[in-house]
Write a protein that holds these residues in place. Sequence first.
Motif, PDB file in Angstrom:
ATOM      1  N   GLU A 130      -7.721  54.349  17.367  1.00 37.58           N
ATOM      2  CA  GLU A 130      -8.844  53.254  17.303  1.00 37.58           C
ATOM      3  C   GLU A 130      -8.490  52.225  16.125  1.00 37.58           C
ATOM      4  N   ASP A 131      -8.662  52.836  15.043  1.00 37.16           N
ATOM      5  CA  ASP A 131      -8.451  52.203  13.889  1.00 37.16           C
ATOM      6  C   ASP A 131      -6.822  51.279  13.779  1.00 37.16           C
ATOM      7  N   GLN A 134      -7.374  48.279  16.082  1.00 40.17           N
ATOM      8  CA  GLN A 134      -8.295  47.246  15.373  1.00 40.17           C
ATOM      9  C   GLN A 134      -7.428  46.462  14.027  1.00 40.17           C
ATOM     10  N   GLN A 135      -6.562  47.240  13.804  1.00 46.15           N
ATOM     11  CA  GLN A 135      -5.712  46.669  12.506  1.00 46.15           C
ATOM     12  C   GLN A 135      -4.703  45.646  13.118  1.00 46.15           C
ATOM     13  N   LYS A 137      -4.852  44.494  15.945  1.00 47.66           N
ATOM     14  CA  LYS A 137      -5.574  43.134  16.727  1.00 47.66           C
ATOM     15  C   LYS A 137      -5.726  42.028  15.678  1.00 47.66           C
ATOM     16  N   THR A 142      -1.606  43.192  20.260  1.00 44.53           N
ATOM     17  CA  THR A 142      -2.252  43.743  21.322  1.00 44.53           C
ATOM     18  C   THR A 142      -1.643  45.075  21.721  1.00 44.53           C
ATOM     19  N   THR A 244     -16.862  39.226   6.638  1.00 40.56           N
ATOM     20  CA  THR A 244     -16.775  40.394   6.913  1.00 40.56           C
ATOM     21  C   THR A 244     -17.361  41.296   5.890  1.00 40.56           C
TER      22      THR A 244
END
Length: 314
Positions: A130-131, A134-135, A137, A142, A244
């Motif tokens: 998952e990390d 996300q990184q 992305k 993708t 962020t």
Amino acid sequence: MFTLSRKKGACLAGILLLSGAAVAEDTVPVVTPAVTAETSPAVVEKPAPAVVAEPAPAKLEKPESDKAAVPAPAVTETPAPLTTLPTSAATATPAVKEEPKAPVKPEFSLNSEEQKRAYASGVAMARYIEDQIQQQKALHITLDKNIMLAGIADTFNKQVKMSDQDIHATLTAFDEQVKVLTKAEADKKSAADKAFLADFSKQDGVKKSKQGLLYLVKNKGQGEALKDTDTVEVSYQGKLVDGTIVDGPQVDNANQIFRVANMPPVLRDSVKLIRKGGEIQVVIPPSTVENADNKGPNVVVIYTISVVDVNKAR
């Protein structure tokens, strides 16, 4: 006259029906009067007379009185068919095909230390994936999570669909692409950080601490200066230039209570510059604060801190 007994006549009729024999419409059937057991003498079979091609005689109808006197023969002993015709393939009932059943997921429990280790390892692997998603992305890359999971499953089942050479070449090219995109993103953020620092330092009232932090007291507050023995209720949030959020209470919009001496250095030094009800904005430039690796952060972090309440030590 050629006469058949009742049983022989019934058998002959059955054979003709099974063989599909039919009489043409223009053929005059030979009328053979039925003989009953009461009126017929002993039957003597005679050879059939020769058939002479003569005009067919007109069919004579019996008077109504004779028809009523002689009832229609009733076939009481019809023999079973000689053969049974096979059922055609078109009319045969097709065999019912059973639908494949869905695989039953194996059940497991977490009652032993080995099971807990296996499950925890799976959770850690999923979180790592998952990390990574996300990184990447953030770099506009993708990755399809389902295909990644298929790669894991195929590896465990020894059904990998790519050769080792293809995998190595693909990942090498992918790493190079990530490095290029990461550097470009870092340069973009660095430029934005420098621009923010330049603008913030020009604002009225901005000062620089001994540690190199830039701060702006928006509201001094009221009361006495805070001491290390005081307990304070504070609202704080740390975020990057792009918005962020990187630090703050675990619960959104919640306040946190600290003993001043136990606060993180940035918060401790900041609250000592204000009083109860005060608010301060602190900007941490890159490389100002060292981390565990003795390397400063490479981004600007902006803290907004408010002192909600103070409990003075007695």
